[in-house]
Design an enzyme around this catalytic site. Structure first.
Site, mmCIF file in Angstrom:
data_model
loop_
_atom_site.group_PDB
_atom_site.id
_atom_site.type_symbol
_atom_site.label_atom_id
_atom_site.label_comp_id
_atom_site.label_asym_id
_atom_site.label_seq_id
_atom_site.Cartn_x
_atom_site.Cartn_y
_atom_site.Cartn_z
ATOM 1 N N ASP A 152 37.135 37.045 45.823
ATOM 2 C CA ASP A 152 38.135 36.067 45.420
ATOM 3 C C ASP A 152 39.476 36.780 45.258
ATOM 4 O O ASP A 152 39.556 38.005 45.295
ATOM 5 C CB ASP A 152 37.724 35.337 44.137
ATOM 6 C CG ASP A 152 37.342 36.301 43.021
ATOM 7 O OD1 ASP A 152 37.907 37.418 42.979
ATOM 8 O OD2 ASP A 152 36.481 35.953 42.203
ATOM 9 N N ASP A 154 42.893 37.099 42.809
ATOM 10 C CA ASP A 154 43.358 36.852 41.444
ATOM 11 C C ASP A 154 44.883 36.779 41.422
ATOM 12 O O ASP A 154 45.568 37.758 41.750
ATOM 13 C CB ASP A 154 42.889 37.969 40.512
ATOM 14 C CG ASP A 154 41.370 38.038 40.430
ATOM 15 O OD1 ASP A 154 40.762 37.052 39.985
ATOM 16 O OD2 ASP A 154 40.792 39.077 40.818
#
Length: 232
Positions: A152, A154
């Site tokens: 992912d 951030d």
């Protein structure tokens, strides 16, 4: 031998959430306040000698109150350990906020350039400072492999136009759907605390707000007031 650290613009700041902390390579070990496993000492010494920063973290009960709690997330090729340390203020050479996305675009791995350039272009008109932390930041700073296909991204968002917040949250959700990438991250509040953007996009009356010192639930209205006062 470690790769040379990416040179960031001068963006010095107090030690806050996700702050990057550069330690003095000649003073850090004499100012270490927590016990370091002797087997990990070479990895820490090599990291600091390479010019890589450490990251500020939330202090736990074992950290001295006068110390600065820091972390080092080693890359998988270095073993992948996440080390929690604490140092005296004398060990600190400089502190900076996480880098802005537009300052590291050239260092982003090729597989990630298109989606992140698209994100930067889409959000640019809305007066948002987009900072990055986590795996993307560490890979750009160290040039070591942190990202993988399922990583992912951030983001730390500094929203200057609160009226645009609903659109910004929708933009992030569309970006996730278009590129198949999960966007984690937070929106910065005026007192240095932060709230996950997904919490703001939801409907809960109370939001989980985090700082280096605490995690607490705040009424949504209180969090929004703190967001509105960020640039007032």
């Amino acid at each position: 031998m470690p790769s040379p650290a990416l040179v960031l613009p001068d963006d010095r700041a107090p030690i806050g959430r996700h702050a990057l902390v550069w330690l003095d390579p000649t003073r850090w070990d004499a100012n270490l306040l927590t016990r370091l496993d002797p087997e990990l000492y070479p990895a820490v010494r090599s990291w600091i000698a390479a010019g890589y920063p450490v990251v500020a973290r939330r202090r736990d009960n074992q950290d001295p109150e006068y110390g600065i709690a820091i972390g080092i997330p080693l890359s998988p090729q270095r073993g992948g350990q996440r080390m929690a340390l604490c140092v005296a203020p004398a060990a600190v050479r400089s502190v900076r906020r996480p880098p802005l996305l537009n300052t590291i675009l050239d260092a982003i791995p090729s597989d990630w350039k298109l989606p992140l350039n698209n994100f930067a272009s889409a959000i640019r008109p809305h007066d948002v400072g987009v900072r990055v932390y986590g795996s993307l930041m560490w890979q750009c700073l160290t040039r070591e492999p942190y990202l993988h296909a399922g990583s992912d991204i951030d983001f730390l968002l500094e929203v200057n136009n609160v009226a645009a917040l609903p659109y910004i949250l929708q933009l992030i959700q569309r970006w996730e759907q278009d590129h198949g990438i999960q966007a984690d991250g937070e929106v910065l509040l005026s007192d240095g605390r932060a709230v996950a953007w997904r919490e703001l996009a939801g409907t809960r009356a109370r939001l989980l707000v985090k700082s280096l010192a605490s995690v607490e639930l705040l009424p949504r209205k209180t969090a929004m007031r703190l967001l509105q006062s960020l640039h007032s």
